[in-house]
Each structure stands twice: as C-alpha cells, then as structure tokens.
Design an enzyme around this catalytic site. Structure first.
Site, PDB file in Angstrom:
ATOM      1  N   ASP A   8       0.799  -1.218   0.000  1.00 12.67           N
ATOM      2  CA  ASP A   8       0.000   0.000   0.000  1.00 12.67           C
ATOM      3  C   ASP A   8       0.840   1.280   0.000  1.00 12.67           C
ATOM      4  OD1 ASP A   8      -1.300  -2.309   1.184  1.00 12.67           O
ATOM      5  OD2 ASP A   8      -3.025  -1.022   1.561  1.00 12.67           O
ATOM      6  N   GLU A  39      -4.249   2.166  -3.443  1.00 10.65           N
ATOM      7  CA  GLU A  39      -5.524   2.698  -2.974  1.00 10.65           C
ATOM      8  C   GLU A  39      -5.392   3.820  -1.949  1.00 10.65           C
ATOM      9  OE1 GLU A  39      -8.391   1.215  -0.632  1.00 10.65           O
ATOM     10  OE2 GLU A  39      -7.073   0.949   1.070  1.00 10.65           O
ATOM     11  N   ASN A  40      -4.186   4.060  -1.455  1.00  9.63           N
ATOM     12  CA  ASN A  40      -3.955   5.169  -0.523  1.00  9.63           C
ATOM     13  C   ASN A  40      -3.041   6.234  -1.117  1.00  9.63           C
ATOM     14  OD1 ASN A  40      -3.789   2.555   1.777  1.00  9.63           O
ATOM     15  ND2 ASN A  40      -5.412   4.073   1.866  1.00  9.63           N
ATOM     16  N   ASN A  67     -10.549  -0.887  -0.332  1.00  8.70           N
ATOM     17  CA  ASN A  67     -11.824  -0.344   0.140  1.00  8.70           C
ATOM     18  C   ASN A  67     -11.979   1.150  -0.122  1.00  8.70           C
ATOM     19  OD1 ASN A  67      -9.723  -0.439   2.283  1.00  8.70           O
ATOM     20  ND2 ASN A  67     -11.212   0.746   3.460  1.00  8.70           N
ATOM     21  N   HIS A  68     -10.876   1.841  -0.420  1.00  3.13           N
ATOM     22  CA  HIS A  68     -10.949   3.270  -0.759  1.00  3.13           C
ATOM     23  C   HIS A  68     -10.920   3.514  -2.268  1.00  3.13           C
ATOM     24  CE1 HIS A  68     -10.679   4.301   3.399  1.00  3.13           C
ATOM     25  NE2 HIS A  68      -9.422   3.926   3.544  1.00  3.13           N
ATOM     26  N   HIS A 151      -7.330  -7.720  -0.182  1.00  2.00           N
ATOM     27  CA  HIS A 151      -7.329  -6.522   0.652  1.00  2.00           C
ATOM     28  C   HIS A 151      -8.310  -6.764   1.792  1.00  2.00           C
ATOM     29  CE1 HIS A 151      -6.087  -2.284   0.864  1.00  2.00           C
ATOM     30  NE2 HIS A 151      -7.295  -2.013   1.337  1.00  2.00           N
ATOM     31  N   HIS A 176      -3.799  -4.041   3.181  1.00  6.99           N
ATOM     32  CA  HIS A 176      -4.791  -3.276   3.940  1.00  6.99           C
ATOM     33  C   HIS A 176      -4.340  -2.904   5.344  1.00  6.99           C
ATOM     34  CE1 HIS A 176      -8.547  -1.565   5.304  1.00  6.99           C
ATOM     35  NE2 HIS A 176      -8.669  -2.468   6.242  1.00  6.99           N
ATOM     36  N   HIS A 178      -1.318  -2.486   6.559  1.00 12.49           N
ATOM     37  CA  HIS A 178      -0.137  -1.617   6.548  1.00 12.49           C
ATOM     38  C   HIS A 178       0.963  -2.076   7.503  1.00 12.49           C
ATOM     39  CE1 HIS A 178      -2.309   2.185   4.775  1.00 12.49           C
ATOM     40  NE2 HIS A 178      -2.668   1.052   4.182  1.00 12.49           N
TER      41      HIS A 178
END
Length: 260
Positions: A8, A39-40, A67-68, A151, A176, A178
C-alpha cells in the site's frame, strides 16, 4: 519469472519513494513485473487518474486498489477505460472498472492480476469466495501466472483464501493493514503467500497517519481530519519467483527498503 509486489503506497511520501527507487529495485532484483497497491496514493485515501498514470509511468505494470477505490469520484471513468488498474472484484457489479487484468511482462510473458476485498469491517457486496473461482479461471485462460491481492482486515480470511487457491494461482498477497507480516511462504501446492505485504510510506506514524491525529481521535472519539505523516519512509512488499510455464511459485521473500 520474478514478480515484485509493492505494498500500500501512502500519499506523497510513498509516491516519492517509488519515484526515487523503483527503477533501481527492478534492475537489482531482476524484476519481470511489478504490481503496486495504490488505494492510498492520494493523500492517504483513494487514487486519482493523474496519480495512477504517475505510478504506471514509474515502471509499475499493474495497480490494485481496495476499500478506498472509489473515494475520488473522478476515478470512475478512468477505471472503466484502464486495462492496467484493477479494483476489488467483489464490489457491486454496477461499480466501474474490472476485477481482473492481464498485463505483459518484460520477459515476454503475461501476468494475471486479481483484486478482492475481505468481509470483516469492509462489507463488500459479495463474499470474495463467491467470485474468486470464476476470476481465476478467467485469468488462467490467458496465462498460468496469476497474482491475487486480497485486501482484508482479518488474517484468517487471507490465509483461508490462500489455502483455497493453493496450486491454482502463483501468489496470494495480503494488503490493507499496513503492517508487514513475517510469514512469507510457499504453500504445499505451489502458491506463494504473505498475510500482509506492509506499507510503502511514512512509518513514523499510525499506519501512515500523523500519530498525534490518530491518537486524538481514539482518545476523544471526536472527528479528526487525518494527515499523512512524513518520517521514516520505506518501501515494503514481496518478491515472488515462479515458473512462467506452470505458474508455480518457487520462493517468496518480504521486501523492505528504507528511504529516510
């Protein structure tokens, strides 16, 4: 074939780390394909078309999300058009984008990339177990080399999916949380697995967020606007080696490279 998965990527610090080191890592590790969870990438939440293109331009072959994925409204049309960015396949069928892509690799092969969400706390529209077999079959029609980014919050869900897919995909890589786990292994039937590949970004933080802000929210229960931390930046992920003719993995090693 050697596949580098980058965990991530969080905000500008994570992006800068890849810009500075990814090409060197690809050369030193003799990487044939690089997959990045992005995604981040946009200030710690979501991704934009500009940032996706930026990551791809750094030497990334495919981007997975989580999820983001849809936190930035402008990403929808981009996901519909892209054949290198994959969003979780078990979101609603009405969401834009695709849950599996197949991309070329530098050694002349092809890599299938699948992205799914776990159920605990993330509440996808459909359980990943209801869609994963069909996704794997779709990818394997084009290549035996398939990587799955799961994730998920629960380690048990990630381990269960890896065991279910053992021998049918090259690697199952968790994202997810981290926090990089120390359990990288090749399962009995030839699937590489790590529960979580970690985080590419600032580790002097609470999973990428300025620690003081995360602590304030937990202590008070009041809304707090999170900001991406800056210190202790490192690249984390996993390096998988496999037979390109069968897709069977021979090794998986956690990757950790300090930047600042």
């Amino acid at each position: 074939m050697r596949i580098l998965f980058i965990a991530d990527v969080v905000g500008a610090p994570g992006r800068r780390a890849l810009e500075e080191r990814l090409q060197t890592m690809r050369s030193e590790l003799e990487v044939d394909a690089c997959v990045v969870n992005g995604e981040n990438a946009a200030d710690g939440i979501g991704i934009t078309p500009r940032l996706a293109d930026q990551l791809l331009g750094m030497g990334v072959d495919a981007i997975t999300l989580g999820n983001h994925a849809f936190r930035r409204t402008e990403i929808g049309p981009y996901l519909d058009a892209s054949d290198r960015v994959v969003r979780p396949a078990n979101t609603s069928r009405t969401t834009p984008g695709r849950g599996v892509v197949v991309v070329p690799t530098s050694n002349g092969g092809r890599l299938g990339v699948i992205n799914v969400l776990g159920s605990l706390f993330l509440h996808p529209a459909t359980s990943m177990f209801e869609v994963i077999d069909e996704l794997v079959e779709e990818a394997r029609r084009e290549t035996p080399v398939v990587l799955v980014d799961v994730h998920a919050e629960a380690t048990s869900e990630k381990a269960a999916l890896a065991r279910w897919l053992d021998g049918r995909v090259t690697a199952v890589v968790g994202t997810h949380t981290h926090v990089q786990t120390s359990d990288a292994t090749v399962l009995p039937k030839g699937t590489a697995f790590i529960t979580d590949a970690g985080m590419t970004g600032p580790h002097d933080s609470v999973i990428g967020v300025e620690a003081e802000l995360a602590i304030r929210r937990m202590r008070t229960g009041l809304p707090v606007r999170f900001e991406t931390a800056q210190g202790g930046v490192r690249i984390e992920g996993a390096l998988v080696e496999c037979d390109p003719s069968t897709g069977k993995a021979s090794s998986i090693d956690a990757v950790r490279v300090s930047i600042s």
